[in-house]
Each structure stands twice: as C-alpha cells, then as structure tokens.
Design an enzyme around this catalytic site. Structure first.
Site, PDB file in Angstrom:
ATOM      1  N   LYS A  22       0.755  -1.194  -0.038  1.00 44.16           N
ATOM      2  CA  LYS A  22       0.068   0.101   0.097  1.00 44.16           C
ATOM      3  C   LYS A  22       0.846   1.283  -0.093  1.00 44.16           C
ATOM      4  O   LYS A  22       0.494   2.107  -0.668  1.00 44.16           O
ATOM      5  CB  LYS A  22      -0.944   0.046   1.319  1.00 44.16           C
ATOM      6  CG  LYS A  22      -1.534   1.167   1.665  1.00 44.16           C
ATOM      7  CD  LYS A  22      -2.289   1.170   2.658  1.00 44.16           C
ATOM      8  CE  LYS A  22      -1.803   1.569   4.054  1.00 44.16           C
ATOM      9  NZ  LYS A  22      -1.362   2.814   4.327  1.00 44.16           N
ATOM     10  N   ASN A  23       1.924   1.236   0.778  1.00 44.90           N
ATOM     11  CA  ASN A  23       2.583   2.503   1.152  1.00 44.90           C
ATOM     12  C   ASN A  23       3.559   2.819   0.005  1.00 44.90           C
ATOM     13  O   ASN A  23       4.171   3.703  -0.204  1.00 44.90           O
ATOM     14  CB  ASN A  23       3.315   2.465   2.377  1.00 44.90           C
ATOM     15  CG  ASN A  23       2.283   2.748   3.440  1.00 44.90           C
ATOM     16  OD1 ASN A  23       1.211   3.022   3.304  1.00 44.90           O
ATOM     17  ND2 ASN A  23       2.850   2.732   4.833  1.00 44.90           N
ATOM     18  N   CYS A 123      -4.881  12.477  13.358  1.00 44.19           N
ATOM     19  CA  CYS A 123      -5.355  11.411  12.988  1.00 44.19           C
ATOM     20  C   CYS A 123      -5.455  10.456  14.337  1.00 44.19           C
ATOM     21  O   CYS A 123      -4.873  10.882  15.224  1.00 44.19           O
ATOM     22  CB  CYS A 123      -4.796  10.605  11.861  1.00 44.19           C
ATOM     23  SG  CYS A 123      -3.290   9.917  12.167  1.00 44.19           S
ATOM     24  N   ARG A 128       0.564  14.348  13.570  1.00 49.69           N
ATOM     25  CA  ARG A 128       1.344  14.257  12.353  1.00 49.69           C
ATOM     26  C   ARG A 128       1.026  15.466  11.487  1.00 49.69           C
ATOM     27  O   ARG A 128       0.538  15.566  10.499  1.00 49.69           O
ATOM     28  CB  ARG A 128       0.255  13.020  11.546  1.00 49.69           C
ATOM     29  CG  ARG A 128       0.666  11.746  12.157  1.00 49.69           C
ATOM     30  CD  ARG A 128      -0.358  10.457  11.406  1.00 49.69           C
ATOM     31  NE  ARG A 128       0.316   9.971  10.270  1.00 49.69           N
ATOM     32  CZ  ARG A 128       0.006   8.954   9.887  1.00 49.69           C
ATOM     33  NH1 ARG A 128      -1.172   8.377  10.140  1.00 49.69           N
ATOM     34  NH2 ARG A 128       0.757   8.476   8.807  1.00 49.69           N
ATOM     35  N   ASP A 313       4.479   0.256  12.022  1.00 53.19           N
ATOM     36  CA  ASP A 313       3.643  -0.098  11.676  1.00 53.19           C
ATOM     37  C   ASP A 313       3.180  -1.720  11.738  1.00 53.19           C
ATOM     38  O   ASP A 313       2.504  -2.482  11.422  1.00 53.19           O
ATOM     39  CB  ASP A 313       3.333  -0.274   9.858  1.00 53.19           C
ATOM     40  CG  ASP A 313       3.019   1.254   9.467  1.00 53.19           C
ATOM     41  OD1 ASP A 313       2.617   1.935  10.349  1.00 53.19           O
ATOM     42  OD2 ASP A 313       2.895   1.572   8.177  1.00 53.19           O
ATOM     43  N   ARG A 405      -8.737  -0.726   4.306  1.00 60.45           N
ATOM     44  CA  ARG A 405      -7.623   0.155   3.858  1.00 60.45           C
ATOM     45  C   ARG A 405      -6.128  -0.639   3.500  1.00 60.45           C
ATOM     46  O   ARG A 405      -5.419  -0.114   2.812  1.00 60.45           O
ATOM     47  CB  ARG A 405      -7.485   1.249   4.906  1.00 60.45           C
ATOM     48  CG  ARG A 405      -8.756   2.212   5.241  1.00 60.45           C
ATOM     49  CD  ARG A 405      -8.459   3.160   5.875  1.00 60.45           C
ATOM     50  NE  ARG A 405      -7.005   4.177   5.335  1.00 60.45           N
ATOM     51  CZ  ARG A 405      -6.154   4.585   6.369  1.00 60.45           C
ATOM     52  NH1 ARG A 405      -6.291   4.343   7.519  1.00 60.45           N
ATOM     53  NH2 ARG A 405      -4.954   4.989   5.712  1.00 60.45           N
TER      54      ARG A 405
HETATM   55  C1  UD1 Z   1       4.202   6.777   6.694  1.00 57.90           C
HETATM   56  C2  UD1 Z   1       3.398   5.535   6.335  1.00 57.90           C
HETATM   57  C3  UD1 Z   1       2.684   4.967   7.788  1.00 57.90           C
HETATM   58  C4  UD1 Z   1       3.795   4.658   8.561  1.00 57.90           C
HETATM   59  C5  UD1 Z   1       4.786   6.013   8.770  1.00 57.90           C
HETATM   60  C6  UD1 Z   1       6.230   5.847   9.552  1.00 57.90           C
HETATM   61  C7  UD1 Z   1       2.576   6.026   4.113  1.00 57.90           C
HETATM   62  C8  UD1 Z   1       1.351   6.261   3.320  1.00 57.90           C
HETATM   63  N1  UD1 Z   1       2.315   5.959   5.640  1.00 57.90           N
HETATM   64  O1  UD1 Z   1       3.518   7.895   7.174  1.00 57.90           O
HETATM   65  O2  UD1 Z   1       2.009   3.671   7.330  1.00 57.90           O
HETATM   66  O3  UD1 Z   1       3.267   4.428   9.838  1.00 57.90           O
HETATM   67  O4  UD1 Z   1       5.182   6.422   7.406  1.00 57.90           O
HETATM   68  O5  UD1 Z   1       6.716   4.680   9.038  1.00 57.90           O
HETATM   69  O6  UD1 Z   1       3.577   5.727   3.575  1.00 57.90           O
HETATM   70  N2  UD1 Z   1       6.213  14.458  11.172  1.00 57.90           N
HETATM   71  C9  UD1 Z   1       6.383  15.758  11.615  1.00 57.90           C
HETATM   72  N3  UD1 Z   1       6.371  16.620  10.422  1.00 57.90           N
HETATM   73  C10 UD1 Z   1       6.322  16.091   9.094  1.00 57.90           C
HETATM   74  C11 UD1 Z   1       6.306  14.849   8.879  1.00 57.90           C
HETATM   75  C12 UD1 Z   1       6.208  13.998   9.926  1.00 57.90           C
HETATM   76  O7  UD1 Z   1       6.400  16.119  12.645  1.00 57.90           O
HETATM   77  O8  UD1 Z   1       6.305  17.097   8.251  1.00 57.90           O
HETATM   78  C13 UD1 Z   1       6.417  13.573  12.425  1.00 57.90           C
HETATM   79  C14 UD1 Z   1       5.103  12.631  12.269  1.00 57.90           C
HETATM   80  O9  UD1 Z   1       4.085  13.390  13.050  1.00 57.90           O
HETATM   81  C15 UD1 Z   1       5.281  11.475  13.042  1.00 57.90           C
HETATM   82  C16 UD1 Z   1       6.918  11.153  12.441  1.00 57.90           C
HETATM   83  O10 UD1 Z   1       7.177  12.340  11.900  1.00 57.90           O
HETATM   84  O11 UD1 Z   1       5.627  11.546  14.620  1.00 57.90           O
HETATM   85  C17 UD1 Z   1       6.618  10.099  11.361  1.00 57.90           C
HETATM   86  O12 UD1 Z   1       5.920  10.410  10.383  1.00 57.90           O
HETATM   87  P1  UD1 Z   1       6.231   9.951   8.861  1.00 57.90           P
HETATM   88  O13 UD1 Z   1       7.533   9.271   8.729  1.00 57.90           O
HETATM   89  O14 UD1 Z   1       5.866  11.218   8.374  1.00 57.90           O
HETATM   90  O15 UD1 Z   1       4.950   9.151   8.635  1.00 57.90           O
HETATM   91  P2  UD1 Z   1       3.736   9.174   7.221  1.00 57.90           P
HETATM   92  O16 UD1 Z   1       4.656   9.608   6.223  1.00 57.90           O
HETATM   93  O17 UD1 Z   1       2.953  10.034   7.618  1.00 57.90           O
END
Ligand code: UD1
Length: 447
Positions: A22-23, A123, A128, A313, A405
């Site tokens: 999915k990701n 969420c 996030r 995950d 999902r």
């Molecule tokens: C992706 C995955 C999700 C997985 C996660 C961590 C997808 C579609 N989803 O989510 O399944 O659980 O990686 O492996 O690929 N953060 C910030 N600022 C930002 C971005 C992130 O503070 O601009 C923080 C988030 O709040 C969180 C951490 O960084 O605490 C990790 O988030 P991130 O790696 O961005 O997760 P996603 O990309 O949303």
C-alpha cells in the site's frame, strides 16, 4: 457496516500470497501526475486507500482503469491517463479519508506550478504535521499560504537545493523527491527516509527518466530533468512487508506454520531475529519466508525506529503476539505519540498490559478469551485479528473499514490458512463454533 467474526483457538498453517505494498503504491500512483501520458502500474493491491487515490487522480482530471485479471494478465494492473490536469487540488473529503493524499502537493507543484491541498489535521495515531514537507518544498522555491484549511502552494520555477529534514519522514521525503525530479539543478535530501517504499518510488521515477541516486540511504541526490515521460515497461509495486509481517506474526499467536510468498525477504530482515528470539524457526528463499512456532512464544521487547529499525506499522501486531508470550516484554513507540489504542481492546480479550507514556509493558498470559472489540486504526485492527485468531471462543471485530484500507482479501487469505473467519453485516449473529474452515482457494479454483 460489516464486522469480522472469528472462532479462535485454531492453529494456522499454509501459504499466503502477499499483495503489493500500500505505502509504495500510493506515492507511485500519485507520481504518475509528473508525466503526461498513459502509465501502467502492476501489483497494485485491492484496497480502499487505492480506490481513494484513484478517485483523487480522477478529480484532478486523470482517469484510470483497473484491469481485470485473467489470461496472462496478473491481478492488480492499473492504467492511468495523466494527459490533462484539470484541477490542481486534493480536496478535504479525500484527504480526510486518506492522509497520503497530501502526496499530490509535490507532483502538482512540479508539473503545474500550483497546488491546493487540504491540511490533513490529526488522526487517531497522532498529530502528524506536514511542516517538513513544506520546509523542503519551500527550499526548492515553492511559496505557501494557509487559508480555509488548505495549503495553497505556488512555484514559478523549482530550483535544486540542499534540504536537511529534522526527522526522516516517509511521505515528506516522497513529496520533496517528486518535486525535485523536475527542479533545475541538483537537490540533496539529507536525513531522508530509507524505507523500501521510498526506494520503490525512486525506481519508478527513474523509469520515467528521473535522475536519482542514493535510495535506501539517508541522502538522496536528485539531478533535475526538464520533463519526464511514462515508463516504457509497467512498474510492478514492491510486495507489502507489513502485510507479510502481519501474517508471519499469526504463526506466533496461533503456534502455526505460515509461509508468505511473493515477498522480498530483504525487506523483512528486521523481523527475523525477533521471530527467532520468540522461539520460532525462520527460513526463507528468493521470494518467500516461513515462520514455524510450535511452542508458546517467548517475550521479546521492541522499540520502533525508522527503517531499518522495527517498523511502527508492526508494533500493534507484535503486541498481540506478546500478550500470549511467556514472560514480560516492553514495547516502546518512538515514531507516533499516540499509537497504543489497541491496548484497551487487547485487554478486553484478557491481555495484561500497562501503558506509561510511550511504553507498554505486556505480561504474557497463557490464553486470551474472545470478545467484541473495535479499533480506531488499521494496524490496531490487524493486532486484534491476530489476538482473536488465538483467543478461545468467538471474537467480533467491529469497524472493519480500517482493515479494508490495508489488507487485501483478508478473509480469503486467512481462510486459506485454516482460520475460521467470516465477514458479515454488523447486525448478523453467528453462533459460536458455526464457522467452517474454508477449502484452500487454490482447490476451489481447480474444482
Ligand atoms: C508513513 C506511512 C505510515 C507509517 C509511517 C512511519 C505512508 C502512506 N504511510 O506515514 O504507514 O506508519 O510512515 O513509518 O507511507 N512528522 C512531522 N512533520 C512532518 C512529517 C512527519 O513532525 O512534516 C512526524 C510525524 O508526526 C510522526 C513522524 O514524523 O511523528 C513520522 O511520520 P512520517 O514518517 O511522516 O509518517 P507518514 O509519512 O505520515
């Protein structure tokens, strides 16, 4: 709405084919926006998040079609026509359903110089924010305004830059990468996410003519090109390591013998020592991995980390196994601040867990007992399925849409492993002990 009903306590054994990740599929489908024309992607999993992504592309003006499997045509081919971009927007009703819609920002800015994307908001698993996405895109020359719950980005011209991420965010790295491939000059993303799904996106972009080096390491180097074109060969999405890890963990909860097929075992390496420490036997070949667990698993503590560490995950699923292990384990969550919503639900099944801050201490119990449970996110739901498969008696899992999902053909795949599981409408009652084990789908097809 539907629920999942599981008559638990049966050992699972057999082979289960794993779907595309999915990701990886989400950013790859959205990356097709970068090049005008017709794109073919294979091994796209049948998931609600994929339908949401195709709806998003449709709203932008890019129709798609999911090819029917049959003949030499494998399951999971999607064809997308990105010739015309009519709207440069990811609207709230889609972003609300799927946060990854925010991935439209980078490609739309790179191709059209403008994008409006609804802010995802919080969420169930945490706040996030997307500050790192915006910081990186600003470094490439984008300007952002926040109005009416939307980020509105504009860019006359993107110019390569040195970008240092504060945290190796997965979708943040992907968003910046997708913009940088069309920027003038060289971009370096430092502290980039090393997840295999980011590397798969990089490979896909390269097949469209992008110049990228360093995928899978913490520095991505992108030499921008003036335009991309659709890849000549269909890109096949990487297998889903989280789906595979979830089924393999069912070997621990049910003391089973499970082989996942159509996987890339290299992406599962971090789990091998964990399974072994829990007392299971692990073997693997080119595209399969097998976990056999004949005894009660031993307690094994984990701490989630960005790749190549233990994936957040998989934390909820691992916890399900630890609720049944001999001994005490500590599960520390370092990626998301609120990712223990499965704890009170696992406790309804008889698990003994204490949570303090970002740590849960799990005291393994000899058995769990079925109950009605519900989950607030995808992996928490998966954890409850793993626990329900082991629990004595019947477990009913409500709010099944979370699983839709992320787990393609879940009931069929579990049935093939010998699970007694059915999906029914919420108001249907299923007497305990009435669920029959399915015949393996291979023999159904043959018959
Ligand atoms: C992706 C995955 C999700 C997985 C996660 C961590 C997808 C579609 N989803 O989510 O399944 O659980 O990686 O492996 O690929 N953060 C910030 N600022 C930002 C971005 C992130 O503070 O601009 C923080 C988030 O709040 C969180 C951490 O960084 O605490 C990790 O988030 P991130 O790696 O961005 O997760 P996603 O990309 O949303």
């Amino acid at each position: 709405m539907d629920k999942l009903v599981i008559d638990g306590g049966y050992r699972l054994s057999g082979r289960v084919p794993i779907s595309g990740a999915k990701n990886a599929a989400l950013p790859i489908l959205i990356a097709t926006l970068l090049a005008s024309g017709q794109h073919t992607i294979d091994n796209v999993p049948e998931l609600v998040d994929i339908s949401t992504t195709l709806s998003l592309l449709g709203r932008i003006g890019c129709p798609s079609l999911v090819a029917e499997p049959g003949g030499s045509q494998k399951r999971g081919r999607v064809v997308i026509d990105t010739t015309r971009i009519a709207f440069r927007e990811a609207p709230y009703d889609l972003v609300r359903k799927m946060r990854a819609s925010v991935l439209a920002l980078g490609p739309l800015l790179a191709r059209c110089g403008e994008a409006r994307v609804s802010l995802p908001g919080g969420c169930a698993i945490g706040v996030r924010p997307i500050d790192q996405h915006l910081k990186g895109l600003e470094a490439l020359g984008c300007r952002f305004e926040l109005t009416g719950g939307y980020v509105h980005g504009r860019a006359d011209r993107l110019v390569g830059a040195e970008i240092h991420l504060d945290f190796p965010t997965v979708t943040g790295t992907e968003n910046i990468l997708m913009a940088a491939v069309l920027a003038d000059g060289v971009t370096r993303i430092h502290n980039a996410a090393k997840e295999p799904e980011v590397a798969d996106l990089a490979r896909f972009l390269r097949s469209m003519g992008a110049r990228i080096e360093g995928e899978g390491t913490s520095t991505l180097t992108i030499d921008g090109v003036p335009a991309l074109r659709p890849s000549r060969e269909p890109h096949s999405v990487l297998p889903d390591r989280i789906e595979a890890g979830t089924y393999l963990t069912a070997a621990l909860t049910t003391r089973g013998d499970i082989t996942v097929t159509e996987v890339d075992p290299r992406t599962l390496e971090v789990l091998v020592p964990m399974f072994q420490a829990a007392g299971a036997t692990v073997s693997s070949g080119e595209d399969w991995m097998r976990v056999v667990c004949d005894e009660r698993p031993q307690a094994v503590s984990v701490e989630t980390q960005p790749h190549p560490g233990f994936p957040t995950d998989m934390q909820a699923q691992w916890m399900a196994a630890m609720t049944l292990a001999a001994g005490t384990s500590v599960l520390r969550e370092t990626i998301f601040e609120n990712r223990f919503m499965h704890v009170p639900e696992l406790m309804r099944l008889g698990a003994e867990i204490q949570t303090r801050g970002n740590e849960s201490v799990v005291e393994g119990a000899p058995h769990l007992t079925g109950a009605t449970v519900m989950a607030t996110d995808l992996r928490a739901s998966a954890s409850l399925v793993l626990a329900g498969l082991a629990a004595q008696g019947q477990t009913q899992l409500l709010r099944l849409y979370h699983l839709d999902r992320g787990y393609a053909r879940l009931v069929e795949k579990l049935g093939d492993l010998g699970a007694r599981v059915v999906r029914v409408a919420d108001d249907v009652s299923v007497p305990v002990g009435s669920i029959q084990a399915a015949e393996p789908s291979d023999s159904r097809a043959a018959g």
